[in-house]
Design a protein around this motif. Structure first.
Motif, PDB file in Angstrom:
ATOM      1  N   ASP A   1       2.783  -0.123  44.206  1.00 43.33           N
ATOM      2  CA  ASP A   1       2.316  -1.164  45.127  1.00 43.33           C
ATOM      3  C   ASP A   1       2.840  -0.841  46.529  1.00 43.33           C
ATOM      4  O   ASP A   1       3.894  -1.336  46.947  1.00 43.33           O
ATOM      5  CB  ASP A   1       2.823  -2.515  44.627  1.00 43.33           C
ATOM      6  N   VAL A   2       2.092   0.001  47.247  1.00 42.45           N
ATOM      7  CA  VAL A   2       2.538   0.462  48.562  1.00 42.45           C
ATOM      8  C   VAL A   2       2.625  -0.700  49.552  1.00 42.45           C
ATOM      9  O   VAL A   2       3.579  -0.813  50.332  1.00 42.45           O
ATOM     10  CB  VAL A   2       1.597   1.565  49.095  1.00 42.45           C
ATOM     11  N   ALA A   3       1.633  -1.580  49.535  1.00 37.74           N
ATOM     12  CA  ALA A   3       1.640  -2.714  50.460  1.00 37.74           C
ATOM     13  C   ALA A   3       2.861  -3.604  50.235  1.00 37.74           C
ATOM     14  O   ALA A   3       3.521  -4.039  51.190  1.00 37.74           O
ATOM     15  CB  ALA A   3       0.354  -3.520  50.301  1.00 37.74           C
ATOM     16  N   GLY A   4       3.166  -3.862  48.983  1.00 40.44           N
ATOM     17  CA  GLY A   4       4.351  -4.666  48.680  1.00 40.44           C
ATOM     18  C   GLY A   4       5.631  -3.974  49.111  1.00 40.44           C
ATOM     19  O   GLY A   4       6.549  -4.607  49.642  1.00 40.44           O
ATOM     20  N   ALA A   5       5.700  -2.647  48.882  1.00 40.11           N
ATOM     21  CA  ALA A   5       6.895  -1.900  49.270  1.00 40.11           C
ATOM     22  C   ALA A   5       7.101  -1.923  50.779  1.00 40.11           C
ATOM     23  O   ALA A   5       8.222  -2.102  51.271  1.00 40.11           O
ATOM     24  CB  ALA A   5       6.791  -0.460  48.775  1.00 40.11           C
TER      25      ALA A   5
ATOM     26  N   ALA B   1      11.167 -13.336  57.828  1.00 40.96           N
ATOM     27  CA  ALA B   1      10.557 -14.425  57.056  1.00 40.96           C
ATOM     28  C   ALA B   1       9.078 -14.144  56.794  1.00 40.96           C
ATOM     29  O   ALA B   1       8.569 -14.364  55.682  1.00 40.96           O
ATOM     30  CB  ALA B   1      10.725 -15.744  57.796  1.00 40.96           C
ATOM     31  N   THR B   2       8.393 -13.612  57.807  1.00 42.33           N
ATOM     32  CA  THR B   2       6.975 -13.259  57.635  1.00 42.33           C
ATOM     33  C   THR B   2       6.821 -12.146  56.608  1.00 42.33           C
ATOM     34  O   THR B   2       5.921 -12.186  55.755  1.00 42.33           O
ATOM     35  CB  THR B   2       6.381 -12.815  58.985  1.00 42.33           C
ATOM     36  N   GLY B   3       7.706 -11.152  56.686  1.00 37.74           N
ATOM     37  CA  GLY B   3       7.634 -10.037  55.749  1.00 37.74           C
ATOM     38  C   GLY B   3       7.828 -10.481  54.308  1.00 37.74           C
ATOM     39  O   GLY B   3       7.106 -10.032  53.408  1.00 37.74           O
ATOM     40  N   PHE B   4       8.804 -11.362  54.068  1.00 33.72           N
ATOM     41  CA  PHE B   4       9.026 -11.845  52.703  1.00 33.72           C
ATOM     42  C   PHE B   4       7.838 -12.681  52.216  1.00 33.72           C
ATOM     43  O   PHE B   4       7.463 -12.612  51.034  1.00 33.72           O
ATOM     44  CB  PHE B   4      10.313 -12.658  52.634  1.00 33.72           C
ATOM     45  N   ALA B   5       7.236 -13.483  53.108  1.00 32.07           N
ATOM     46  CA  ALA B   5       6.057 -14.273  52.727  1.00 32.07           C
ATOM     47  C   ALA B   5       4.899 -13.353  52.354  1.00 32.07           C
ATOM     48  O   ALA B   5       4.196 -13.584  51.355  1.00 32.07           O
ATOM     49  CB  ALA B   5       5.671 -15.211  53.862  1.00 32.07           C
ATOM     50  N   VAL B   6       4.698 -12.311  53.160  1.00 30.39           N
ATOM     51  CA  VAL B   6       3.631 -11.348  52.861  1.00 30.39           C
ATOM     52  C   VAL B   6       3.914 -10.643  51.541  1.00 30.39           C
ATOM     53  O   VAL B   6       3.004 -10.416  50.724  1.00 30.39           O
ATOM     54  CB  VAL B   6       3.494 -10.334  54.013  1.00 30.39           C
ATOM     55  N   PHE B   7       5.166 -10.303  51.315  1.00 32.90           N
ATOM     56  CA  PHE B   7       5.539  -9.626  50.069  1.00 32.90           C
ATOM     57  C   PHE B   7       5.187 -10.477  48.854  1.00 32.90           C
ATOM     58  O   PHE B   7       4.623  -9.969  47.864  1.00 32.90           O
ATOM     59  CB  PHE B   7       7.038  -9.316  50.093  1.00 32.90           C
ATOM     60  N   VAL B   8       5.506 -11.768  48.918  1.00 31.32           N
ATOM     61  CA  VAL B   8       5.196 -12.649  47.783  1.00 31.32           C
ATOM     62  C   VAL B   8       3.681 -12.739  47.580  1.00 31.32           C
ATOM     63  O   VAL B   8       3.189 -12.668  46.436  1.00 31.32           O
ATOM     64  CB  VAL B   8       5.804 -14.051  48.022  1.00 31.32           C
ATOM     65  N   LEU B   9       2.921 -12.876  48.656  1.00 31.15           N
ATOM     66  CA  LEU B   9       1.463 -12.950  48.529  1.00 31.15           C
ATOM     67  C   LEU B   9       0.887 -11.664  47.941  1.00 31.15           C
ATOM     68  O   LEU B   9      -0.005 -11.691  47.085  1.00 31.15           O
ATOM     69  CB  LEU B   9       0.844 -13.221  49.901  1.00 31.15           C
ATOM     70  N   VAL B  10       1.405 -10.522  48.387  1.00 31.61           N
ATOM     71  CA  VAL B  10       0.929  -9.236  47.871  1.00 31.61           C
ATOM     72  C   VAL B  10       1.248  -9.117  46.383  1.00 31.61           C
ATOM     73  O   VAL B  10       0.414  -8.643  45.594  1.00 31.61           O
ATOM     74  CB  VAL B  10       1.562  -8.083  48.664  1.00 31.61           C
TER      75      VAL B  10
END
Length: 519
Positions: free
Chosen positions: A197-201, A235-244
């Protein structure tokens, strides 16, 4: 996988040695930081020798856990060990600070693989009940490294020179690599081969790097704006990570694992350890030098007592859970004991004999050790075999994040509080200068540190009290003493958790290894 008791012991011994090497590099380098930075003429970048290592190992944890599930933990472990040794060699030969930091990043990546895959391999070759005992042995590598690292680092720097702080890994690691290549079994993970999961990483990497920069800069008034920007980006990065992760077909951290109460509670308890204990340990020697007016050598006895208590209780709880399978009582008692110890430290008057705070911090260590390694074993037992690496990474990841954030916060609170209570000239004094100052100055410094550290200990006691509440959510029952098949039967619609509460297999992952025996 059924291995003979002798082979399991040899395997666990090899994994302990390798885990010890990875943990040692967190502590052995601390004594030599000033020497390294001075010889490389880069004092301003000194902290990055530690930060680069820790940050790299944290950022890559989910990726390495996923790789272990995809291609098997044996190959990931061997490659990680080879990378770690090569990076250790490069660290010693580094001609400048930039080269050393790059080598430390690579070394941190190898260390993450060693730590995670050691725990993952044990999970694959043992039953859930055996796992608690052997996980406590491997988990003992960290307390032992805390005890031995600073002393060993000082001796090496004084006798052989700072490059040997890194090269000391080569003989032990080389022998462990040769032994591991022979002794490690080929483990079938049962996971589907898929893409990383490159996007998540990437989202997680951005979030973690921004988080470290934020907690570093927020304490500096000159860099406050940059710190706030990094905090928002994190905070934005962690939110994006959870959505991904919710949308990914092969997520780094399968969020469905947290539908199991044991996985959710174990992960939260792991975070409690990072926030509640690891955040304050580094500041204990300074506190006792200033508030109790001890020497640097004597002040080190308090964290030693804490870590020794952690080591003994971790081995004890692992052994007892291995015999009985009952784990919940330790997860409940541990945070309660630690909360009591920290709460007592918060109200402890200054001037008492040093053995009093030593005993209280030893109690904190004992309470932490009761569930420190146990939560990893419980989390692994709640996950399907195909997600063992991901579950192991998640539990370790939250502990590391909690420790990173809380350490920066505690350090900022102590620095700002002491500076506000004292005039700038007094606040800048070293412990040796304070001890040589008039009695009035010593009393003022002691009161300042006592007034600041009291609320810190109290806040951390509340963190452990929250851990006690979380532990009450763990279902009652026993860890199974049966091996799990690599591919569990498809027709198994429900399983029992604790005292017979059925939940859908899809939510729990449905592994045979995650079943509990009811009393």
């Amino acid at each position: 996988m059924n291995l003979s008791p002798l082979r399991i012991r040899l395997l666990v011994g090899a994994l302990f040695v390798v885990s010890f090497l990875g943990a040692l590099d967190h502590t052995i380098v601390s004594t030599s930081l000033a020497t390294i930075a001075g010889e490389l003429d880069a004092l301003a970048q000194m902290s990055w020798i530690i930060v680069a290592y820790t940050l790299a190992s944290t950022v890559l944890m989910p990726v390495i856990g996923r790789l272990g599930d995809m291609i098997g933990p044996r190959l990931v472990f061997l490659v990680s060990l080879a990378v770690f040794l090569a990076a250790s060699l490069a660290c010693g030969f580094a001609p400048g600070m930039t080269a050393l930091i790059v080598a430390r990043v690579v070394q941190g990546v190898g260390s993450a693989g060693l730590h995670l895959m050691s725990q993952t391999i044990v999970a694959h070759v043992t039953t859930p009940r055996q796992r608690a005992r052997y996980m406590s042995v491997i988990g003992a590598a960290f307390p032992v490294a805390i005890l031995a690292g600073p002393v060993l680092g000082g001796v090496i720097v004084d006798t052989w020179g700072w490059p040997w702080v890194f090269w000391i890994n080569l003989p032990l690691g080389g022998a462990a690599l040769a032994f591991a290549a022979f002794a490690l079994p080929h483990v079938e993970s049962g996971a589907e081969r898929g893409r990383i999961d490159v996007a998540g990483a990437l989202a997680f990497a951005v979030a973690m790097v921004s988080l470290v920069l934020a907690v570093t800069w927020l304490g500096d008034p000159a860099a406050l704006g940059a710190g706030l920007a990094c905090a928002a980006l994190s905070a934005t990065g962690f939110a994006v990570f959870v959505l991904v992760e919710f949308r990914a077909s092969h997520p780094l951290v399968p969020l469905r694992l947290f539908a199991d109460r044991r996985m959710a509670a174990s992960t939260a308890l792991s975070a409690v350890i990072g926030v509640g204990l690891f955040s304050v340990t580094a500041y204990l020697p300074t506190f006792f030098q200033m508030a109790y007016r001890t020497s640097a050598t004597v002040s080190g006895l308090v964290p030693i007592a804490t870590v020794f208590g952690m080591l003994v209780s971790s081995l004890f709880s692992g052994w007892l859970v291995g015999r009985t399978g009952r784990y919940r009582r330790f997860a409940i008692a541990g945070p309660l004991l630690a909360s009591f110890g920290l709460g007592a430290m918060a109200v402890l008057p200054l001037g008492l004999p040093l053995w009093v705070p030593m005993a209280l911090m030893a109690l904190v260590g004992i309470g932490t050790g009761l569930f420190m390694s146990l939560v990893v074993a419980v989390a692994q037992s709640s996950a399907p075999r195909s997600a063992t690496g991901a579950a192991t990474a998640a539990v370790n990841l939250v502990r590391q994040i909690g420790s990173t954030v809380a350490t920066a916060i505690v350090g900022g609170v102590i620095g700002a509080g002491v500076a506000a209570a004292l005039v700038s000239e007094v606040a800048a004094l070293t412990p040796q200068e304070v001890h040589a100052a008039p009695a009035a100055v010593q009393d003022a410094v002691a009161r300042a540190y006592g007034d600041v550290m009291g609320p810190v200990f109290g806040a951390l006691a509340l963190v452990y009290l929250l851990g006690f509440v979380i532990a009450l959510l763990l279902p009652a029952g026993r860890l199974s003493d049966e091996h799990a098949p690599a591919h569990p039967p498809a027709a198994e619609p429900t399983r029992l958790v604790g005292r017979g509460h059925p939940i859908p297999q899809a939510a729990a992952g449905g592994p045979a290894s995650s079943r509990e025996e009811t009393p």
